[in-house]
Design a protein around this motif. Structure first.
Motif, PDB file in Angstrom:
ATOM      1  N   SER A 164      -6.375   1.159   7.200  1.00 46.91           N
ATOM      2  CA  SER A 164      -5.418   0.063   6.965  1.00 46.91           C
ATOM      3  C   SER A 164      -4.827  -0.407   8.284  1.00 46.91           C
ATOM      4  CB  SER A 164      -4.294   0.540   6.033  1.00 46.91           C
ATOM      5  OG  SER A 164      -3.279  -0.432   5.917  1.00 46.91           O
ATOM      6  N   HIS A 165      -4.358  -1.656   8.292  1.00 48.72           N
ATOM      7  CA  HIS A 165      -3.666  -2.176   9.478  1.00 48.72           C
ATOM      8  C   HIS A 165      -2.175  -1.859   9.432  1.00 48.72           C
ATOM      9  CE1 HIS A 165      -3.014  -5.335   6.466  1.00 48.72           C
ATOM     10  NE2 HIS A 165      -1.927  -5.639   7.152  1.00 48.72           N
ATOM     11  N   HIS A 166      -1.704  -1.300   8.306  1.00 45.52           N
ATOM     12  CA  HIS A 166      -0.289  -0.952   8.196  1.00 45.52           C
ATOM     13  C   HIS A 166       0.026   0.332   8.957  1.00 45.52           C
ATOM     14  CE1 HIS A 166      -0.493  -3.462   4.343  1.00 45.52           C
ATOM     15  NE2 HIS A 166       0.264  -4.119   5.196  1.00 45.52           N
ATOM     16  N   ARG A 167       1.279   0.449   9.406  1.00 52.78           N
ATOM     17  CA  ARG A 167       1.715   1.623  10.161  1.00 52.78           C
ATOM     18  C   ARG A 167       2.829   2.373   9.437  1.00 52.78           C
ATOM     19  NH1 ARG A 167      -2.400   0.984  11.441  1.00 52.78           N
ATOM     20  NH2 ARG A 167      -3.317   0.327  13.431  1.00 52.78           N
ATOM     21  N   HIS A 168       2.978   2.077   8.122  1.00 46.46           N
ATOM     22  CA  HIS A 168       3.988   2.752   7.327  1.00 46.46           C
ATOM     23  C   HIS A 168       3.585   2.648   5.858  1.00 46.46           C
ATOM     24  CE1 HIS A 168       5.358  -1.135   9.111  1.00 46.46           C
ATOM     25  NE2 HIS A 168       5.069  -1.510   7.879  1.00 46.46           N
ATOM     26  N   GLU A 215       0.856  -1.186   0.000  1.00 43.31           N
ATOM     27  CA  GLU A 215       0.000   0.000   0.000  1.00 43.31           C
ATOM     28  C   GLU A 215       0.891   1.235   0.000  1.00 43.31           C
ATOM     29  OE1 GLU A 215      -3.380   0.129   2.682  1.00 43.31           O
ATOM     30  OE2 GLU A 215      -3.095  -2.003   3.109  1.00 43.31           O
ATOM     31  N   THR A 216       0.639   2.149  -0.930  1.00 39.18           N
ATOM     32  CA  THR A 216       1.477   3.342  -1.062  1.00 39.18           C
ATOM     33  C   THR A 216       0.616   4.601  -1.043  1.00 39.18           C
ATOM     34  OG1 THR A 216       1.389   3.322  -3.488  1.00 39.18           O
ATOM     35  CG2 THR A 216       3.151   2.045  -2.435  1.00 39.18           C
ATOM     36  N   LEU A 217       1.293   5.726  -0.883  1.00 37.38           N
ATOM     37  CA  LEU A 217       0.643   7.035  -0.958  1.00 37.38           C
ATOM     38  C   LEU A 217       1.373   7.883  -1.986  1.00 37.38           C
ATOM     39  CD1 LEU A 217       0.119   7.837   2.839  1.00 37.38           C
ATOM     40  CD2 LEU A 217      -1.608   7.026   1.230  1.00 37.38           C
ATOM     41  N   SER A 218       0.658   8.804  -2.582  1.00 37.70           N
ATOM     42  CA  SER A 218       1.277   9.746  -3.506  1.00 37.70           C
ATOM     43  C   SER A 218       1.907  10.894  -2.736  1.00 37.70           C
ATOM     44  CB  SER A 218       0.231  10.287  -4.484  1.00 37.70           C
ATOM     45  OG  SER A 218       0.742  11.398  -5.194  1.00 37.70           O
ATOM     46  N   LYS A 219       2.925  11.491  -3.322  1.00 35.80           N
ATOM     47  CA  LYS A 219       3.606  12.614  -2.683  1.00 35.80           C
ATOM     48  C   LYS A 219       2.656  13.790  -2.488  1.00 35.80           C
ATOM     49  CE  LYS A 219       7.854  15.352  -3.125  1.00 35.80           C
ATOM     50  NZ  LYS A 219       9.028  15.660  -3.999  1.00 35.80           N
ATOM     51  N   GLN A 220       1.618  13.858  -3.320  1.00 37.74           N
ATOM     52  CA  GLN A 220       0.661  14.979  -3.228  1.00 37.74           C
ATOM     53  C   GLN A 220      -0.492  14.697  -2.264  1.00 37.74           C
ATOM     54  OE1 GLN A 220       1.846  13.900  -6.378  1.00 37.74           O
ATOM     55  NE2 GLN A 220       3.358  15.553  -6.173  1.00 37.74           N
ATOM     56  N   GLN A 240      -6.706   9.361   7.035  1.00 38.62           N
ATOM     57  CA  GLN A 240      -7.781   8.448   6.672  1.00 38.62           C
ATOM     58  C   GLN A 240      -7.222   7.112   6.175  1.00 38.62           C
ATOM     59  OE1 GLN A 240     -11.112   8.944   7.098  1.00 38.62           O
ATOM     60  NE2 GLN A 240     -11.304   6.790   6.497  1.00 38.62           N
ATOM     61  N   ALA A 241      -6.109   7.158   5.417  1.00 38.46           N
ATOM     62  CA  ALA A 241      -5.484   5.932   4.912  1.00 38.46           C
ATOM     63  C   ALA A 241      -4.986   5.056   6.053  1.00 38.46           C
ATOM     64  CB  ALA A 241      -4.334   6.285   3.967  1.00 38.46           C
ATOM     65  N   GLN A 286       3.312   6.212  11.065  1.00 36.19           N
ATOM     66  CA  GLN A 286       2.322   6.729  12.009  1.00 36.19           C
ATOM     67  C   GLN A 286       2.978   7.696  12.990  1.00 36.19           C
ATOM     68  OE1 GLN A 286       0.331   3.766  14.472  1.00 36.19           O
ATOM     69  NE2 GLN A 286      -1.626   4.616  13.854  1.00 36.19           N
ATOM     70  N   THR A 287       4.248   7.458  13.282  1.00 38.67           N
ATOM     71  CA  THR A 287       4.980   8.358  14.176  1.00 38.67           C
ATOM     72  C   THR A 287       5.112   9.739  13.557  1.00 38.67           C
ATOM     73  OG1 THR A 287       6.227   6.479  15.032  1.00 38.67           O
ATOM     74  CG2 THR A 287       7.131   8.678  15.457  1.00 38.67           C
TER      75      THR A 287
END
Length: 866
Positions: free
Chosen positions: A476-480, A458-463, A471-472, A495-496
């Motif tokens: 999600s259960h991921h923390r990064h 799972e990734t995020l865009s720089k924008q 919200q993401a 998350q930190t």
């Protein structure tokens, strides 16, 4: 400005801390420090020895020599016993144990105590060697340095071995022998990093020893090369020398163990008094012998320069043999390699003198040189090192052939009696048994990141805005989340990072590029798990992106590593291909620019379906910005080796040319390859792993007649083992791609089928899509949330008609087939949903039955299960 500074320091640290580059830099530093320590030890011992000999001429030797031996031995024993008990003995066997992953200490404290105590012992006249201390000192300094500048566990072992090799090279001014000793005895590894670090460290240490020490490549000797000769008639005597060296070498090893056992079981004294008494006995013995025996280095010089006779050699061999056993048995912190060479020189001189007296040929000094290698080979089981170390000390090519003869004969004779080297015996005497076979201890070095990593990331865009990121994380259960830009990883958000934001500073248009960690630490797919774990611990993080260049191919977490270790400890292993086949062989490949976000693999087999499959793959690749990887597998009999079997490739090239043409039309990067294999499934799985495939799309005939199989042997294997998303297509080319039917039941596979629809329906100008959600008849108030959400999603993505229909029925299979018949459906797309249905997909009940009973095109979607 702070972000730019952070990027600069991250780039600098990553450049300097690349494991191979750092290992070679550390090897240079280790060689420098080890060489200086060896020079200091050598010069201090020479000065102390000269003072002792000079004092014995000015005062009664029977008082001076025993007194110096007693005091020097006592002080050395007290230092070792008080501050570093690990420094007793040679130290070489301890280094070997550490390299075999036995948890013994090696640190700066041990190095310092070993240095001082060795000076006291050797300077007081005890007839042991300085190569053991220099070996342990070099290894201890290397281990201490690797603790100060952290490196991977495997590189640490190689650096410790390089440090010990540097110590040996500095002791003898023999850099090649130092490298070979590492390879042949200590680490038994010939990898590039091992050889590179050992060569660098040994070269630098030996150079320093030569520059500031003896100024010579010899063992403190100045022997005329012209005194060595070799004639064919001498070979029988060299064979006799090898035989005697082998037998006496075994006797020497057994005697050393007997001396240690005597001190342990009979002399119930402290280490200081044991070494002191050994020094006293040595002093008394030397005082009673001719003055030539007072200088140990002088004894070697006399034997190797031809200034002795057979009586002198015989006395020297017997006396030194006994004194070495007594002194080493006391626990004195000194080595056995130099004494071994001396005993070999004395033995060789005796054989050479015997030959000369009987036949009038041969030179005893030649036999003295050759005898050193023979005795060392028998005692330490290192025939190659034995040959090279004597050659480096003499630089005499006349000795090469006799050195090889006697070393091999001595080794064979000794190995026949006892295959263990002296260092193995010393370790076993301490209760340490080294298993030379691979064990689970090296598990983390045997598994690479690509074997463990999660390929679906799972990734995020720089924008992405801060609110969207929050919200993401909540969804999600991921923390990064890796942060992407144009298909490349540019940062990572944890998350930190979100928790550290001042809520008052958050604005509506603030993006994650302002708070993410830029230029994140990454690993390559081939990185061993030991290195991955090192980075996780060093930077106190919980996950690492896995990249090829800057392209993200997976992510690995601490949990993944723990899972692998737990599975191995419990005896679980990954399923193998059935039946196990030989690896496939790539005989042709063509690479396009790697500019996509992921890769979609299409195995091509039948020309009449290849074009349709390629069009479907192209639609998915274009929508997801993927690259296409097209594979053609040529099967050969299992009796033939794929890499050695000639095959015809014309048909394969024609199939792949269709893919290349499609790529040019759609402006999609196309990679192609031809593999020769025993098994299609095996070849596909190898391609998925090697090329980091994200999605596999392949044809499927829809049913199988093979007993015990659901879809087919190939498809069953891939659906169980493929570490990527799988899309199976049973084509009915009489129908098009206008009317689509998708049954929904929730879950990841059903959701993935919905996600695929926008790309697949682009094959039609005006698609008609019907989504059916089947409920049991007894459900009075069915929940249609999944159905409604899917309809809204598709309405935003597809320019066509989308209809969601809830249906109450007891049979999912009958409902799907009936609806497809009534709606004149062209394509049925299936995604197994709930856990029970997922198990049915693996067993084949729902999709196999629908496919076999329906004459429509059927597409089965299975998400990445890794």
């Amino acid at each position: 400005m702070l972000v730019k500074g952070k990027i600069f320091w991250l780039r600098l640290s990553r450049t300097l801390l690349k494991p191979r580059r750092l290992a070679f830099f550390e090897a240079c530093l280790i060689g420098l420090v080890s060489g200086l320590a060896a020079v200091l030890l050598g010069q201090a011992v020479e000065a102390a020895g000269a003072w002792r000999v000079n004092l014995s001429y000015r005062w009664p030797a029977y008082l001076v020599l025993p007194a110096i031996g007693l005091v020097g031995g006592f002080l050395a024993g007290w230092l070792v016993e008080t501050f570093a008990p690990e420094a007793s003995g040679s130290g070489t066997s301890d280094v070997k144990a550490v390299l075999a992953r036995v948890p013994l200490p090696l640190n700066l404290r041990i190095a310092l105590i070993k240095l001082i105590s060795a000076i006291l012992v050797l300077g007081s006249g005890i007839p042991l060697g300085r190569e053991g201390p220099t070996t342990q000192i070099g290894a201890s300094l290397a281990n201490q340095l690797s603790n100060w500048v952290p490196t991977s566990p495997e590189h640490r072992r190689q650096l410790i071995a390089a440090g010990s090799g540097a110590g040996l090279a500095a002791a003898f001014n023999a850099p090649i022998a130092g490298v070979l000793f590492v390879v042949e005895e200590l680490l038994q590894d010939v990898s590039g990093i091992t050889l590179g670090t050992a060569i660098l460290a040994s070269l630098i240490a030996s150079g320093l020893s030569r520059l500031y020490g003896s100024q010579s490549w010899n063992l403190g000797l100045d022997v005329a090369v012209s005194q060595t000769t070799f004639q064919f008639q001498e070979i029988p005597f060299y064979l006799i020398l090898g035989l005697l060296a082998g037998l006496l070498g075994i006797l020497f090893n057994k005697s050393i163990l007997a001396g240690l056992a005597f001190n342990r079981r009979v002399l119930h004294l402290s280490l200081a008094w044991r070494i002191g008494l050994a020094g006293l006995v040595t002093g008394i013995a030397i005082a009673l012998l001719p003055v030539d025996f007072r200088n140990n280095a002088g004894l070697k010089d006399i034997l190797l320069s031809g200034q002795s006779n057979w009586q002198f050699a015989a006395i020297a061999f017997i006396v030194q043999f006994i004194l070495i056993v007594i002194c080493y048995g006391s626990g004195a912190p000194a080595g056995l390699l130099v004494p071994t060479l001396f005993l070999g020189a004395a033995l060789g001189y005796l054989v050479g003198a015997t030959e000369y007296s009987l036949l009038g040929i041969g030179v005893p000094t030649t036999y003295a040189h050759v005898g050193m290698a023979a005795f060392l080979s028998a005692v330490s089981k290192v025939p190659i090192t034995a040959v090279v170390i004597v050659f480096e000390m003499t630089t005499d090519f006349n000795l090469v052939l006799p050195l090889m003869i006697v070393s091999v004969v001595a080794y064979i004779v000794a190995d026949k009696i006892d295959h263990r080297s002296l260092y193995d015996l010393l370790l076993e005497w301490k209760g340490i048994y080294i298993n030379k076979k691979p064990s689970g201890e090296g598990l983390l070095t045997q598994i690479s990141a690509t074997d463990v990593m999660q390929r679906r990331v799972e990734t995020l865009s720089k924008q992405t805005t801060i609110d969207q990121a929050i919200q993401a994380f909540s969804d999600s259960h991921h923390r990064h989340f890796p942060v992407m830009e144009k298909g490349l990883i540019v940062g990572i958000l944890t998350q930190t990072d979100l928790g550290n934001i001042d809520s008052q500073r958050i604005s509506g248009d603030m993006t994650i590029s302002e708070i993410m960690t830029p230029e994140p630490i990454t690993v390559s797919p081939t990185s061993p798990l030991s290195y991955v774990l090192l980075l996780l611990n060093r930077h106190n993080i919980n996950c690492l992106p896995v990249t090829e260049g800057r392209k993200l191919v997976g992510i690995i977490t601490r949990s993944d590593i723990i899972r692998v270790e737990a599975e191995r400890l419990s005896g679980k292993t990954d399923q193998q291909i059935e039946p196990k086949s030989a690896p496939s062989c790539v005989i042709y490949q063509n690479r396009a620019p790697a500019i996509g976000k992921g890769r979609l693999l299409v195995p091509l087999s039948h020309p009449h379906t290849a074009q349709t499959l390629l069009e479907m793959a192209g639609a998915i690749a274009k929508e997801r910005n993927y690259e296409l990887e097209c594979l053609q597998v040529i099967l050969v009999p299992r009796s033939r080796i794929p890499a050695e079997t000639p095959v015809e490739t014309a048909r394969s090239h024609r199939l792949l040319q269709q893919a290349v043409q499609l790529g040019e039309d759609l402006h999609i990067p196309i990679h192609t390859q031809i593999r020769v294999a025993h098994d299609v499934a095996g070849a596909v799985l190898e391609t998925i792993k090697e090329r980091h495939i994200d999605l596999l799309l392949m044809g499927w005939k829809g049913n199988t007649s093979t007993p015990g199989r659901v879809f087919s042997r190939v498809v069953d294997t891939l659906i169980r083992q493929a570490a990527c998303e799988v899309v199976l297509v049973k084509l009915d080319e009489t129908k098009g791609f206008k009317r689509w039917l998708l049954p929904l039941a929730g879950g990841p596979n059903s959701s993935e089928a919905v996600q695929l629809l926008p790309a697949l329906t682009s094959l039609s100008l005006s698609p008609e899509i019907k989504l059916y959600q089947v409920f049991q008849p007894n459900e009075s108030n069915p929940d249609t949330t999944i159905l409604d959400d899917s309809v809204r999603f598709l309405q935003r993505k597809i320019n066509g008609t989308i209809e969601g229909i809830p249906v109450c029925a007891s049979s999912v299979i009958d409902t799907v087939i009936d609806c497809a018949q009534n709606d004149q459906t062209d394509v049925i797309i299936l995604g197994a949903s709930r856990e029970s249905l997922l198990q049915q997909v693996i067993k084949g009940n729902i999709p196999e039955t629908i496919s076999s009973k329906s004459d429509r095109t059927v597409i089965l979607v299975r998400t990445d299960t890794v």
